[in-house]
Design a protein around this motif. Structure first.
Motif, PDB file in Angstrom:
ATOM      1  N   ARG A 154       0.782  -1.149  -0.083  1.00  0.00           N
ATOM      2  CA  ARG A 154       0.201   0.006  -0.007  1.00  0.00           C
ATOM      3  C   ARG A 154       0.712   1.251  -0.042  1.00  0.00           C
ATOM      4  O   ARG A 154       0.700   2.352  -0.671  1.00  0.00           O
ATOM      5  N   THR A 155       1.892   1.342   0.633  1.00  0.00           N
ATOM      6  CA  THR A 155       2.756   2.434   1.024  1.00  0.00           C
ATOM      7  C   THR A 155       4.057   2.471   0.065  1.00  0.00           C
ATOM      8  O   THR A 155       4.538   3.617  -0.121  1.00  0.00           O
ATOM      9  N   LEU A 156       4.577   1.414  -0.569  1.00  0.00           N
ATOM     10  CA  LEU A 156       5.727   1.506  -1.130  1.00  0.00           C
ATOM     11  C   LEU A 156       5.809   1.109  -2.409  1.00  0.00           C
ATOM     12  O   LEU A 156       6.795   1.518  -3.130  1.00  0.00           O
ATOM     13  N   PHE A 157       4.807   0.532  -3.076  1.00  0.00           N
ATOM     14  CA  PHE A 157       4.603   0.470  -4.392  1.00  0.00           C
ATOM     15  C   PHE A 157       4.656   1.979  -5.079  1.00  0.00           C
ATOM     16  O   PHE A 157       3.781   2.764  -4.934  1.00  0.00           O
ATOM     17  N   ARG A 158       5.343   2.033  -6.318  1.00  0.00           N
ATOM     18  CA  ARG A 158       5.341   3.140  -6.803  1.00  0.00           C
ATOM     19  C   ARG A 158       5.497   2.911  -8.361  1.00  0.00           C
ATOM     20  O   ARG A 158       6.043   1.758  -8.903  1.00  0.00           O
ATOM     21  N   PHE A 159       5.407   3.872  -9.420  1.00  0.00           N
ATOM     22  CA  PHE A 159       5.524   3.755 -10.672  1.00  0.00           C
ATOM     23  C   PHE A 159       6.961   3.858 -10.809  1.00  0.00           C
ATOM     24  O   PHE A 159       7.640   4.584 -10.152  1.00  0.00           O
ATOM     25  N   ALA A 160       7.542   2.866 -11.606  1.00  0.00           N
ATOM     26  CA  ALA A 160       9.190   3.086 -11.869  1.00  0.00           C
ATOM     27  C   ALA A 160       9.680   4.491 -12.351  1.00  0.00           C
ATOM     28  O   ALA A 160       8.606   5.197 -13.168  1.00  0.00           O
ATOM     29  N   ILE A 196      -3.927  -3.119  -6.493  1.00  0.00           N
ATOM     30  CA  ILE A 196      -3.011  -2.344  -7.468  1.00  0.00           C
ATOM     31  C   ILE A 196      -3.806  -1.308  -8.077  1.00  0.00           C
ATOM     32  O   ILE A 196      -3.461  -0.266  -8.501  1.00  0.00           O
ATOM     33  N   VAL A 197      -4.967  -1.438  -8.407  1.00  0.00           N
ATOM     34  CA  VAL A 197      -6.110  -0.574  -9.041  1.00  0.00           C
ATOM     35  C   VAL A 197      -5.925   0.892  -8.468  1.00  0.00           C
ATOM     36  O   VAL A 197      -5.781   1.961  -9.121  1.00  0.00           O
ATOM     37  N   ALA A 198      -5.829   0.786  -6.952  1.00  0.00           N
ATOM     38  CA  ALA A 198      -5.669   2.319  -6.234  1.00  0.00           C
ATOM     39  C   ALA A 198      -4.263   3.004  -6.700  1.00  0.00           C
ATOM     40  O   ALA A 198      -4.475   4.235  -6.911  1.00  0.00           O
ATOM     41  N   LEU A 199      -3.242   2.206  -6.900  1.00  0.00           N
ATOM     42  CA  LEU A 199      -2.125   2.877  -7.184  1.00  0.00           C
ATOM     43  C   LEU A 199      -2.296   3.361  -8.693  1.00  0.00           C
ATOM     44  O   LEU A 199      -1.908   4.567  -9.174  1.00  0.00           O
ATOM     45  N   LEU A 200      -2.988   2.526  -9.557  1.00  0.00           N
ATOM     46  CA  LEU A 200      -3.044   3.086 -11.015  1.00  0.00           C
ATOM     47  C   LEU A 200      -3.833   4.473 -10.823  1.00  0.00           C
ATOM     48  O   LEU A 200      -3.562   5.264 -11.694  1.00  0.00           O
ATOM     49  N   GLN A 201      -5.118   4.525 -10.373  1.00  0.00           N
ATOM     50  CA  GLN A 201      -5.807   5.608 -10.332  1.00  0.00           C
ATOM     51  C   GLN A 201      -5.074   6.709  -9.752  1.00  0.00           C
ATOM     52  O   GLN A 201      -5.198   7.959 -10.149  1.00  0.00           O
ATOM     53  N   SER A 202      -4.441   6.775  -8.636  1.00  0.00           N
ATOM     54  CA  SER A 202      -4.008   7.730  -7.872  1.00  0.00           C
ATOM     55  C   SER A 202      -2.754   8.329  -8.760  1.00  0.00           C
ATOM     56  O   SER A 202      -2.371   9.528  -8.514  1.00  0.00           O
ATOM     57  N   SER A 203      -2.184   7.552  -9.441  1.00  0.00           N
ATOM     58  CA  SER A 203      -0.939   7.802 -10.339  1.00  0.00           C
ATOM     59  C   SER A 203      -1.399   8.746 -11.494  1.00  0.00           C
ATOM     60  O   SER A 203      -0.569   9.579 -11.993  1.00  0.00           O
ATOM     61  N   GLY A 204      -2.696   8.544 -11.844  1.00  0.00           N
ATOM     62  CA  GLY A 204      -2.906   9.411 -12.955  1.00  0.00           C
ATOM     63  C   GLY A 204      -2.533   8.773 -14.173  1.00  0.00           C
ATOM     64  O   GLY A 204      -2.994   9.488 -15.345  1.00  0.00           O
ATOM     65  N   LEU A 205      -2.046   7.503 -14.118  1.00  0.00           N
ATOM     66  CA  LEU A 205      -1.312   6.916 -15.285  1.00  0.00           C
ATOM     67  C   LEU A 205      -2.454   6.048 -16.023  1.00  0.00           C
ATOM     68  O   LEU A 205      -1.963   5.477 -16.979  1.00  0.00           O
ATOM     69  N   ASP A 206      -3.598   5.656 -15.349  1.00  0.00           N
ATOM     70  CA  ASP A 206      -4.349   4.388 -16.021  1.00  0.00           C
ATOM     71  C   ASP A 206      -5.038   4.931 -17.206  1.00  0.00           C
ATOM     72  O   ASP A 206      -5.446   3.982 -17.833  1.00  0.00           O
ATOM     73  N   GLY A 207      -5.320   6.340 -17.249  1.00  0.00           N
ATOM     74  CA  GLY A 207      -5.675   6.484 -18.680  1.00  0.00           C
ATOM     75  C   GLY A 207      -5.139   6.218 -19.855  1.00  0.00           C
ATOM     76  O   GLY A 207      -5.625   6.334 -20.878  1.00  0.00           O
ATOM     77  N   TYR A 208      -3.936   5.761 -19.553  1.00  0.00           N
ATOM     78  CA  TYR A 208      -3.148   5.339 -20.759  1.00  0.00           C
ATOM     79  C   TYR A 208      -3.389   4.057 -21.254  1.00  0.00           C
ATOM     80  O   TYR A 208      -3.265   3.744 -22.323  1.00  0.00           O
ATOM     81  N   PHE A 209      -4.152   3.422 -20.612  1.00  0.00           N
ATOM     82  CA  PHE A 209      -4.309   1.879 -20.678  1.00  0.00           C
ATOM     83  C   PHE A 209      -5.712   1.608 -21.184  1.00  0.00           C
ATOM     84  O   PHE A 209      -6.881   1.724 -20.454  1.00  0.00           O
TER      85      PHE A 209
END
Length: 232
Positions: free
Chosen positions: A94-100, A126-139
């Motif tokens: 929850r706290t340490l995964f991040r996009f490379a 993992i969906v929460a990380l995708l959404q919070s990163s703002g990168l999910d829209g690429y997929f």
């Protein structure tokens, strides 16, 4: 028609190095609490040997924990330690995964010429990380094992993603770090493959023809150039 590029998540698009350090520290404390008497250097040598020899099969953290316990402790400790590690694993995810590093740059560059998707063995958190990163829209396609009830290397999870993308395998590229769950099954289906070696699974060496990636890169940011060579 644009090529379709699928990404694995863990240790490919998502950096897990901070999580791995967190996991190693917590796990080592528990091992020694149960009497292992092992230091970090020797623990990591055992861990790396297990990964290199593929003793965890297609699994990950749980299987790795059990195999390490079996190597350094008397029998019977694996499951209790897995249970004790559960909170640390969930909190670390929850706290340490991040996009490379360079993930957004890589996706933006690829999205100009390709359509993008995900095929990943991950729980639905993992969906929460995708959404919070703002990168999910690429997929355009997100095929995540925890949501679909299938796991790589099962060809059915790849078939499901291809169906959702509306593409044949020959029009698609799989980008991942593991030879056994990313590269081999994608190659067998007729996809092109790119291996990223910024991962613990860089320890894996090809054992059969299907594990030979068409391209190998050391960093995520090198993926667009590899894709250009395949599709140009």
């Amino acid at each position: 028609m644009k090529p379709f590029v699928f990404f694995d998540l863990g240790q490919t698009l998502v950096s897990e190095w901070d999580f791995i350090d967190h996991f190693d520290q917590k796990f080592l404390e528990l091992l020694n609490g149960f009497g292992a008497r092992i230091d970090m250097k020797n623990y990591r040598a055992v861990r790396d040997s297990i990964i290199r020899d593929r003793k965890i099969g297609h699994g990950s953290v749980r299987e790795l924990t059990i195999e390490v316990c079996g190597a350094v402790l008397p029998s019977g400790y694996g499951e209790p330690i897995v249970r004790r590690m559960d909170h640390a694993v969930k909190e670390g995810r929850r706290t340490l995964f991040r996009f490379a590093d360079g993930a957004e740059q890589t996706l933006k560059q690829l999205s100009e010429k390709c359509e993008l998707g995900i095929i990943a063995n991950q729980s639905e958190d993992i969906v929460a990380l995708l959404q919070s990163s703002g990168l999910d829209g690429y997929f355009r396609v997100k095929t995540i094992s925890g949501a679909v009830g299938l796991k790589k290397p099962d060809p059915e999870i790849f078939a499901l993603a291809l169906k959702e993308a509306g593409r044949g395998a020959k029009d698609c590229i799989m980008v991942g770090d593991r030879l056994d769950t990313d590269i081999c099954p994608a190659n067998r289906l007729g996809m092109k493959t790119v291996r990223v070696t910024d991962s613990l699974f860089a320890l894996q060496e090809p054992r059969e023809q299907c594990e030979q990636a068409k391209a190998t890169v050391s960093k995520l940011t090198q993926v667009p150039a590899a894709v250009d060579k395949m599709t140009g």
